[in-house]
Design a protein around this motif. Structure first.
Motif, PDB file in Angstrom:
ATOM      1  N   UNK A  98       0.906  -1.052   0.258  1.00  0.00           N
ATOM      2  CA  UNK A  98      -0.467  -0.329  -0.074  1.00  0.00           C
ATOM      3  C   UNK A  98       0.959   0.518   0.218  1.00  0.00           C
ATOM      4  N   UNK A  99       0.023   2.328  -0.330  1.00  0.00           N
ATOM      5  CA  UNK A  99       0.964   3.575  -0.233  1.00  0.00           C
ATOM      6  C   UNK A  99       0.091   4.436   0.352  1.00  0.00           C
ATOM      7  N   UNK A 100       0.793   5.490   0.876  1.00  0.00           N
ATOM      8  CA  UNK A 100       0.710   6.270   2.093  1.00  0.00           C
ATOM      9  C   UNK A 100       0.354   7.586   1.430  1.00  0.00           C
ATOM     10  N   UNK A 101      -0.834   8.309   1.608  1.00  0.00           N
ATOM     11  CA  UNK A 101      -1.749   9.737   1.075  1.00  0.00           C
ATOM     12  C   UNK A 101      -0.821   9.588  -0.522  1.00  0.00           C
ATOM     13  N   UNK A 102      -1.254   8.357  -1.138  1.00  0.00           N
ATOM     14  CA  UNK A 102      -1.486   8.746  -3.031  1.00  0.00           C
ATOM     15  C   UNK A 102      -2.612   8.160  -3.220  1.00  0.00           C
ATOM     16  N   UNK A 103      -2.676   9.493  -4.371  1.00  0.00           N
ATOM     17  CA  UNK A 103      -4.462   8.653  -5.195  1.00  0.00           C
ATOM     18  C   UNK A 103      -3.993   8.452  -6.215  1.00  0.00           C
TER      19      UNK A 103
END
Length: 767
Positions: free
Chosen positions: A79-84
């Protein structure tokens, strides 16, 4: 102790459905590239990236990851944090044999502390997924609009995907997440297959010539100076110089092992052994500036300044006046750095590529499957095995993917090596992945060695090899591994020419290393290789590398000693049989055969020019006769030859003991006494051989003047008789005397034997 039947430990020929052996059904022979393994069908899902994902957190962002679902199998990306607009570029591979649904679903989720939020999904019917056959070009990924749980398209949110049906020949196979690993939440990279390359090894030769202007702390004492050379954890030193002055001389060679790229410098230290190892100076030499050579040409010597530091009032200060050391240092690329036993070597090329010869062929190995593997550990109260294979040939190591929780794993992976010498060995080992249960130690299941020179070219060998391991409780069959092997020759003339060449590079004979040097350097080479390979990802662990390279093969073992003794007996059995046959001829057990031998000897002696042609013709006929019984299968581990099926528990306990020993004094005393008894018998046999040789030398050295006088007189008479008598007559008389009828024989020793046994030997002067 397990004593299985010979059939249980035997090699078994198999008929897998592979193109290479002609046993195939429903396989496209023209398009497949994996012709030594059975084709396995996979569904590949490549998740590339996403864009414009809707926000799910109160802060206005999202922490996205992707789940790929096919029946009960779930794979997920990181998962990536704060990435759209995340980019994963992750490939999932689902085995067709384990598919439990007619569609695949790709779900984008938002990582949360309590419960992950749903973002969007998309699904595909498996029947609509295209099939790709290598070497077709890879499928181009496409953008797809995400859907909500009701199946309606989202206003925002797209994902780039590619889906196809393929085989294990696909280039994405080795790096993909596999459905076999669906139960593993962490450390998935530890079960993937990989290809490793051994580091390039060099011998570093340091010729220590002399030192000049040394500054000892006490100049009134004579110096006992030596030079210590260290490279990482490997250090060696010269003997103490016989010149005990401020300018000592050695002219002594030291050899170490180093791996390229060079990570450490060469540390030269001059020490005074007579003054508690006082350091008289140090010198640091970076290896990238050292001269490289691949022949026996002289290396230019150089003087190097020795740095010395003294402590004054608790502070370390450098002495400005520098002593010097005279050295010749080079990287010897003309040697092959031995990291394997010479009996099982897979590579014999020198380090320097400038003197490599062209290859002679291609070796292809198909690792198909294993069956009947023994349980190696316990997980949640039940026995399990997570098996993978390692194959080593030359500087290339390969590792298959780990098959989780299976006693009959199927790999179907194929690998290729270039061959430079047919008299080399490929080693295949099977191991249990210890990372998955937290033990952090991979247990050995067994290994197989195949010598290439025993294989016919262009033939596919498909066999099931027994995996045999010797445990403290005895020999045990751990299962079987099914392999397909093919050795293809690209230049038959070059391959035949190899049989006339030395096994090792020329430098091993022009400037040979001692046996002690070779053993020490091999030990350090193994440590370097295991250290470098353990730093790869996934790591090839130290215990795996050491087992494949037979690091403990030199350790004492009564079992191996017995096995080697019986090997010698087996080799000598042909000569013993010949002697027994001649004895039967001499004693006229079969008069017709004896008479035929008389006729043959008469013909050969009267026509001596026929002796050598007859001998070679006999060998030719014997070789052609034995062709009918030539081995049809590659060699494999033989418990009878290894003497593993008749070894006692105490001998096994001694073989598996640590070094130095960890046993009690009483047990060590018993084993020491037994070793002395064995050594005493060997000592007696060696003394008997020496005695016979010394008696032969004493014939003319007049240690026994009467015996020497008799022998000299006999030689004079024999010379006169042989001069006036034709050779054929003498030879016929000797043969007829040797083949005389038993009625003319006596049981007493012959006169020459009696004379020889009375000669003196060095045993008379032994203490």
């Amino acid at each position: 102790m397990q004593r299985g039947t010979s059939e249980e430990f035997a090699l078994k020929e198999t008929r897998p459905k592979i193109v290479g052996s002609g046993n195939y059904a429903g396989i496209d022979k023209l398009t497949t590239t994996y012709d030594l393994v059975e084709q396995m069908q996979y569904l590949y899902v490549r998740v590339v990236k996403a864009k414009d994902l809707p926000s799910k957190d109160v802060t206005g962002g999202c922490d996205p990851y992707v789940q790929v679902k096919l029946g009960n199998y779930h794979g997920r990306t990181r998962h990536f944090e704060k990435k759209q607009n995340p980019e994963w570029d992750h490939v999932f591979a689902f085995s067709q044999d384990r598919m439990q649904a007619s569609f695949v679903e790709i779900v984008v989720m938002d990582k949360d502390m309590v419960k992950d939020d749903f973002i969007g999904r998309i699904s595909f019917e498996l029947i609509d997924v295209p099939r790709r056959v290598p070497p077709d070009s890879p499928l181009a990924p496409q953008w797809y609009r995400l859907e909500d749980k009701r199946g309606d398209k989202l206003k925002h949110g797209e994902i780039m995907l590619a889906l196809w049906h393929g085989t294990q020949a696909d280039e994405c196979f080795s790096d993909a997440w596999h459905s076999d690993a669906a139960t593993i939440r962490e450390g998935v990279s530890k079960i993937r297959g990989k290809v490793y390359l051994s580091p390039k090894l060099w011998y570093v030769r340091v010729n220590v010539i002399e030192c000049q202007d040394l500054l000892p702390s006490d100049r009134n004492k004579p110096l006992d100076v030596c030079v210590r050379v260290a490279l990482g954890n490997h250090a060696t030193s010269t003997p103490v110089s016989s010149v005990r002055t401020l300018n000592p001389v050695w002219n002594h060679d030291l050899v170490l092992v180093v791996a390229e790229p060079f990570e450490e410098a060469l540390m030269i230290t001059v020490e005074d052994r007579g003054n508690k190892g006082e350091v008289l100076g140090r010198c640091l030499l970076p290896l990238h500036s050292v001269q490289r050579r691949w022949d026996n040409k002289a290396v230019h010597s150089k003087w190097h300044n020795l740095e010395k530091h003294v402590v004054i009032d608790g502070e370390k200060k450098e002495v400005k006046f520098a002593s010097k050391i005279h050295l010749r240092v080079c990287l010897d690329g003309g040697y092959h750095v031995l990291d394997e036993s010479t009996n099982y070597s897979s590579d014999l090329r020198p380090t320097a590529k400038q003197i490599w010869k062209s290859g002679i062929g291609i070796l292809e190995l198909g690792i198909i499957s294993a069956k009947g593997l023994s349980p190696m550990k316990s997980h949640e109260g039940r026995a399990t095995t997570d098996a993978y294979c390692v194959a080593k040939y030359g500087n290339k190591w390969v590792r298959t993917r780990t098959i989780i929780d299976s006693f009959s794993p199927t790999w179907n992976e194929q690998y290729t090596w270039e061959v430079y010498d047919p008299c080399t060995v490929i080693t295949i080992g099977v191991f249990d992945n210890g990372h998955l249960n937290g033990s952090n130690k991979d247990l050995r299941i067994g290994k197989v060695r195949i010598r290439l020179s025993t294989l016919e070219t262009e033939r596919v060998y498909t066999h099931s090899y027994p995996l045999i391991v010797l445990h403290p409780s005895g020999v045990k069959k751990m299962g079987e591994v099914q392999l397909a092997v093919r050795f293809s020759c690209t230049s038959y003339i070059n391959m035949l020419h190899k049989y006339s060449q030395p096994i090792l590079p020329k430098m091993h004979y022009v400037h040979p290393l001692s046996m002690n040097q070779t053993n020490t350097l091999r030990y350090h080479a193994i440590n370097i290789v295991s250290s470098r390979l353990s730093r790869a990802e996934p790591p090839l662990k130290k215990e795996v590398v050491e087992y494949m390279l037979d690091v403990d093969f030199h350790m004492w073992s009564i079992r191996r000693s017995k096995a080697n003794f019986f090997r010698i007996v087996n080799v000598a059995s042909s000569f013993v049989s010949l002697i027994k046959w001649l004895d039967l001829i001499c004693h006229w057990k079969n008069p017709i055969t004896t008479l035929l031998i008389h006729v043959l000897f008469v013909i050969l002696i009267l026509c001596p020019e026929l002796i050598l042609p007859t001998a070679f013709l006999y060998l030719f006929v014997l070789g052609i006769w034995r062709y009918r019984w030539k081995p049809r299968h590659p060699p494999h581990m033989d418990i009878g030859l290894s003497h593993a099926d008749a070894v006692s528990f105490d001998e096994l306990d001694e073989e598996f003991d640590t070094f130095p020993t960890s046993k009690g004094s009483d047990l060590v005393r018993m084993r020491y006494d037994r070793l002395r008894s064995i050594g005493g018998r060997i000592q007696t046999v060696a003394g008997d051989f020496a005695t016979q040789g010394e008696r032969f030398h004493s014939l003319l050295n007049w240690r026994d003047p009467r015996a020497s006088a008799l022998f000299v007189t006999f030689c004079l008479i024999a010379a006169v008789v042989l001069y006036v008598t034709p050779f054929q007559v003498v030879a016929l008389l000797i043969v007829f005397y040797y083949l005389r009828h038993p009625s003319f024989r006596t049981k007493l020793p012959s006169m020459p034997a009696n004379f020889f046994r009375r000669l003196p030997s060095g045993a008379d002067r032994m203490l």
